[in-house]
Write a protein that holds these residues in place. Structure first.
Motif, PDB file in Angstrom:
ATOM      1  N   GLN A 213      18.035  32.079  40.043  1.00  0.00           N
ATOM      2  CA  GLN A 213      19.468  32.271  40.868  1.00  0.00           C
ATOM      3  C   GLN A 213      20.782  32.041  40.168  1.00  0.00           C
ATOM      4  O   GLN A 213      21.599  32.734  40.348  1.00  0.00           O
ATOM      5  CB  GLN A 213      19.730  31.263  42.121  1.00  0.00           C
ATOM      6  N   GLN A 214      20.674  31.108  39.003  1.00  0.00           N
ATOM      7  CA  GLN A 214      21.804  30.935  38.499  1.00  0.00           C
ATOM      8  C   GLN A 214      21.499  30.054  37.079  1.00  0.00           C
ATOM      9  O   GLN A 214      20.666  29.260  37.440  1.00  0.00           O
ATOM     10  CB  GLN A 214      23.162  30.358  39.115  1.00  0.00           C
ATOM     11  N   LEU A 223      31.083  24.075  40.076  1.00  0.00           N
ATOM     12  CA  LEU A 223      32.102  24.514  40.469  1.00  0.00           C
ATOM     13  C   LEU A 223      32.152  26.210  40.631  1.00  0.00           C
ATOM     14  O   LEU A 223      33.039  26.528  41.428  1.00  0.00           O
ATOM     15  CB  LEU A 223      33.136  24.113  39.154  1.00  0.00           C
ATOM     16  N   HIS A 224      31.180  26.734  40.181  1.00  0.00           N
ATOM     17  CA  HIS A 224      31.290  28.276  40.260  1.00  0.00           C
ATOM     18  C   HIS A 224      29.951  28.956  40.908  1.00  0.00           C
ATOM     19  O   HIS A 224      29.216  29.482  39.852  1.00  0.00           O
ATOM     20  CB  HIS A 224      31.695  28.950  39.024  1.00  0.00           C
ATOM     21  N   PRO A 225      29.411  28.344  41.798  1.00  0.00           N
ATOM     22  CA  PRO A 225      28.048  28.894  42.265  1.00  0.00           C
ATOM     23  C   PRO A 225      28.031  30.234  42.423  1.00  0.00           C
ATOM     24  O   PRO A 225      29.066  31.017  42.705  1.00  0.00           O
ATOM     25  CB  PRO A 225      27.759  28.058  43.500  1.00  0.00           C
ATOM     26  N   ALA A 226      26.649  30.984  41.933  1.00  0.00           N
ATOM     27  CA  ALA A 226      26.678  32.362  41.964  1.00  0.00           C
ATOM     28  C   ALA A 226      26.584  32.851  43.057  1.00  0.00           C
ATOM     29  O   ALA A 226      26.618  34.197  43.459  1.00  0.00           O
ATOM     30  CB  ALA A 226      25.478  32.680  40.702  1.00  0.00           C
ATOM     31  N   ASN A 227      25.898  32.269  44.096  1.00  0.00           N
ATOM     32  CA  ASN A 227      25.490  32.757  45.347  1.00  0.00           C
ATOM     33  C   ASN A 227      25.444  31.460  46.373  1.00  0.00           C
ATOM     34  O   ASN A 227      25.741  30.459  46.239  1.00  0.00           O
ATOM     35  CB  ASN A 227      24.309  33.790  45.339  1.00  0.00           C
ATOM     36  N   LEU A 228      25.190  32.044  47.802  1.00  0.00           N
ATOM     37  CA  LEU A 228      25.335  31.155  48.700  1.00  0.00           C
ATOM     38  C   LEU A 228      24.220  29.954  48.696  1.00  0.00           C
ATOM     39  O   LEU A 228      24.431  28.811  48.910  1.00  0.00           O
ATOM     40  CB  LEU A 228      25.001  31.972  50.172  1.00  0.00           C
ATOM     41  N   GLN A 350      39.735  25.362  45.296  1.00  0.00           N
ATOM     42  CA  GLN A 350      38.392  24.981  45.398  1.00  0.00           C
ATOM     43  C   GLN A 350      37.921  25.876  46.591  1.00  0.00           C
ATOM     44  O   GLN A 350      36.748  25.665  47.248  1.00  0.00           O
ATOM     45  CB  GLN A 350      38.284  23.459  45.971  1.00  0.00           C
ATOM     46  N   ALA A 351      38.441  26.995  46.848  1.00  0.00           N
ATOM     47  CA  ALA A 351      37.920  28.081  47.922  1.00  0.00           C
ATOM     48  C   ALA A 351      36.847  28.985  47.360  1.00  0.00           C
ATOM     49  O   ALA A 351      37.390  29.378  46.399  1.00  0.00           O
ATOM     50  CB  ALA A 351      39.058  28.519  48.727  1.00  0.00           C
ATOM     51  N   HIS A 352      35.719  29.210  47.789  1.00  0.00           N
ATOM     52  CA  HIS A 352      34.838  30.242  47.346  1.00  0.00           C
ATOM     53  C   HIS A 352      34.625  31.180  48.281  1.00  0.00           C
ATOM     54  O   HIS A 352      34.642  30.754  49.555  1.00  0.00           O
ATOM     55  CB  HIS A 352      33.522  29.567  46.934  1.00  0.00           C
ATOM     56  N   PHE A 353      34.574  32.444  47.810  1.00  0.00           N
ATOM     57  CA  PHE A 353      34.103  33.501  48.762  1.00  0.00           C
ATOM     58  C   PHE A 353      33.004  34.169  48.519  1.00  0.00           C
ATOM     59  O   PHE A 353      32.582  34.524  47.374  1.00  0.00           O
ATOM     60  CB  PHE A 353      35.473  34.547  49.057  1.00  0.00           C
ATOM     61  N   PHE A 354      32.153  34.569  49.417  1.00  0.00           N
ATOM     62  CA  PHE A 354      30.867  35.013  49.231  1.00  0.00           C
ATOM     63  C   PHE A 354      30.731  36.451  50.230  1.00  0.00           C
ATOM     64  O   PHE A 354      31.142  36.198  51.332  1.00  0.00           O
ATOM     65  CB  PHE A 354      29.697  34.372  49.555  1.00  0.00           C
ATOM     66  N   THR A 356      28.503  37.858  52.781  1.00  0.00           N
ATOM     67  CA  THR A 356      27.685  37.008  53.593  1.00  0.00           C
ATOM     68  C   THR A 356      26.262  37.724  53.638  1.00  0.00           C
ATOM     69  O   THR A 356      25.125  37.225  53.651  1.00  0.00           O
ATOM     70  CB  THR A 356      28.072  37.077  55.059  1.00  0.00           C
ATOM     71  N   LYS A 357      26.355  39.015  53.513  1.00  0.00           N
ATOM     72  CA  LYS A 357      25.131  40.139  53.641  1.00  0.00           C
ATOM     73  C   LYS A 357      24.047  39.818  52.174  1.00  0.00           C
ATOM     74  O   LYS A 357      22.871  39.276  52.530  1.00  0.00           O
ATOM     75  CB  LYS A 357      25.149  41.334  53.889  1.00  0.00           C
ATOM     76  N   SER A 358      24.692  39.787  51.176  1.00  0.00           N
ATOM     77  CA  SER A 358      23.942  39.798  49.834  1.00  0.00           C
ATOM     78  C   SER A 358      23.887  38.315  49.533  1.00  0.00           C
ATOM     79  O   SER A 358      22.811  37.844  48.605  1.00  0.00           O
ATOM     80  CB  SER A 358      24.616  40.515  48.810  1.00  0.00           C
ATOM     81  N   GLY A 359      24.880  37.471  49.873  1.00  0.00           N
ATOM     82  CA  GLY A 359      24.992  36.068  49.368  1.00  0.00           C
ATOM     83  C   GLY A 359      25.663  35.949  48.119  1.00  0.00           C
ATOM     84  O   GLY A 359      25.712  34.646  47.733  1.00  0.00           O
ATOM     85  N   ALA A 360      26.027  37.056  47.441  1.00  0.00           N
ATOM     86  CA  ALA A 360      26.576  36.856  46.157  1.00  0.00           C
ATOM     87  C   ALA A 360      27.873  36.309  45.978  1.00  0.00           C
ATOM     88  O   ALA A 360      28.911  36.598  47.168  1.00  0.00           O
ATOM     89  CB  ALA A 360      26.458  38.381  45.240  1.00  0.00           C
ATOM     90  N   SER A 361      28.340  35.647  45.222  1.00  0.00           N
ATOM     91  CA  SER A 361      29.679  35.071  45.066  1.00  0.00           C
ATOM     92  C   SER A 361      30.945  36.256  44.716  1.00  0.00           C
ATOM     93  O   SER A 361      30.313  37.070  43.973  1.00  0.00           O
ATOM     94  CB  SER A 361      29.949  34.163  43.963  1.00  0.00           C
ATOM     95  N   LEU A 362      31.784  36.307  45.147  1.00  0.00           N
ATOM     96  CA  LEU A 362      32.924  37.252  44.716  1.00  0.00           C
ATOM     97  C   LEU A 362      33.632  37.073  43.577  1.00  0.00           C
ATOM     98  O   LEU A 362      34.685  37.746  43.223  1.00  0.00           O
ATOM     99  CB  LEU A 362      33.992  37.564  46.120  1.00  0.00           C
TER     100      LEU A 362
END
Length: 368
Positions: A213-214, A223-228, A350-354, A356-362
């Motif tokens: 996954q990462q 700090l920078h997760p690749a996905n949900l 510290q806000a992360h956006f993903f 939702t469908k693919s789970g991938a981080s933006l």
């Protein structure tokens, strides 16, 4: 020591696809931790490197040479099991000496190596003891020592301290870190415990459902997760995740969480447009990214403390935001009791956006 490389490795158990196209390079003298839930494929991958499992396709290389068709005994890789696997009728000395005797090492060399490894592990005084008289921690030291006496090119460890109590696990983590720094061995360590992974690893390999996954340093995956999946698996307590909508209001970007709206920099709208983000967004923020105040301030929204969990030096507080819960980390005693009204905002950095469908981080960074 050695560099280990996995190229397009695949493994099935019947109809179950256990390892799915895994590609990874473990550098010489690096300490890499495979982290993931039970059944994710991490132990099977470790056993495949050791030669204890055959792979269906792909290549496993040690210092650039393919080893997937070699027997385990011919790979010059040591394996430490969770259950110690010591010979109960041997003394500690004999357990440590056994791998050396098996390859015809001279008696004087055996004695020198065993005592050297015993000293580095702090078990010299136990050399005449048998495993039945040892504590769990001492048995694990002997198991690790038996792997180290061979001076292998690589050391593989499968949840070696998972069965120890919390205090002993903490001690053994420090011992493992010290041993790695002293010996400089290329090491791969399997665990489902993120504390072990974060404290031991040069890099963490997060696995789920047979896939990587990462791969990154402990700081990177936190700090920078690749996905949900990574966002919710790494960190304790886990990251707050909620579906959200973003709009413009009063010169800010506003994110919607149930009935509350929180302000973030207007730059967010442009970043989302640049990323061609879908409308189906999820917001992620770790508890330390939820800022709490006793007073109403610009950008803060009223919330109610619901559950307070004291952890000594800090508290974890569940805040009710409409029908949703936002978990925050505060200083100890900052909120007096459940039901108290306070104000909260989200730290833009510290806000992360993903998606939702693919789970991938933006991969959106605000305030950096």
């Amino acid at each position: 020591m050695a560099e280990i490389e996995l190229r397009n490795v695949e493994k099935h158990f019947g109809l179950v696809h256990v390892i799915k196209n895994v590609n990874l390079t473990v550098k010489d003298k690096e300490f890499v931790v495979f982290l993931g839930p039970s059944g994710c494929g991490k132990t099977t991958t470790l056993r495949a490197i050791a030669g204890l499992e055959e792979i269906d396709s792909g290549d496993i290389l040690l210092d650039g040479k393919p080893i997937q068709n070699l027997r385990a005994a011919d790979r010059d890789i040591a394996f430490v099991f969770q259950n110690y696997a010591l010979y109960p009728h041997f003394t500690v000395y004999e357990n440590l000496a056994f791998p050396l005797r098996a390859v015809g090492t001279s008696k004087d060399q055996i004695d020198s190596i065993v005592k050297s490894v015993g000293q580095s592990l702090g078990i010299l005084h136990l050399l005449k003891s048998r495993p039945s008289s040892l504590s769990g921690g001492d048995m694990q030291r002997v198991a690790i020592g038996r792997a180290l006496v061979r001076r292998p090119k690589a050391l593989l460890l499968d949840e070696p301290i998972g069965s120890l109590d919390a205090k002993l696990r903490e001690t053994m983590r420090l011992e493992l870190k010290r041993l790695h720094l002293e010996n400089g061995s290329t090491s791969i360590y399997v665990t489902h415990d993120q504390v072990e992974a974060m404290s031991l690893a040069d890099r963490i390999v997060v696995m789920h459902d047979g896939m990587l996954q990462q791969v990154g340093t402990p700081t990177e995956v936190y700090l920078h997760p690749a996905n949900l999946f990574v966002a919710q698996f790494i960190g304790s307590p886990v990251m707050n995740i909620s579906a959200t909508k973003v709009s413009e209001a009063n010169g800010n970007a506003q994110i919607e969480l149930d009935s509350a709206r929180f302000d973030l920099p207007l730059d967010l709208l442009g970043m989302l447009e640049q990323k061609k983000a879908a409308a189906d967004l999820s917001l992620g923020v770790r508890p330390e990214g939820v800022l709490v105040s006793h007073n109403d301030q610009p950008g803060y929204r009223p919330v109610v403390a619901h559950i307070i969990q004291p952890f000594g030096g800090f508290d974890i507080v569940d805040l009710k935001v409409g029908e949703k819960t936002l978990r925050a980390r505060t200083t100890s005693g900052f909120i007096g009791k459940a039901g108290d009204r306070v104000w909260a905002r989200i730290d833009p950095a510290q806000a992360h956006f993903f998606d939702t469908k693919s789970g991938a981080s933006l991969d959106i960074r605000l305030g950096e």
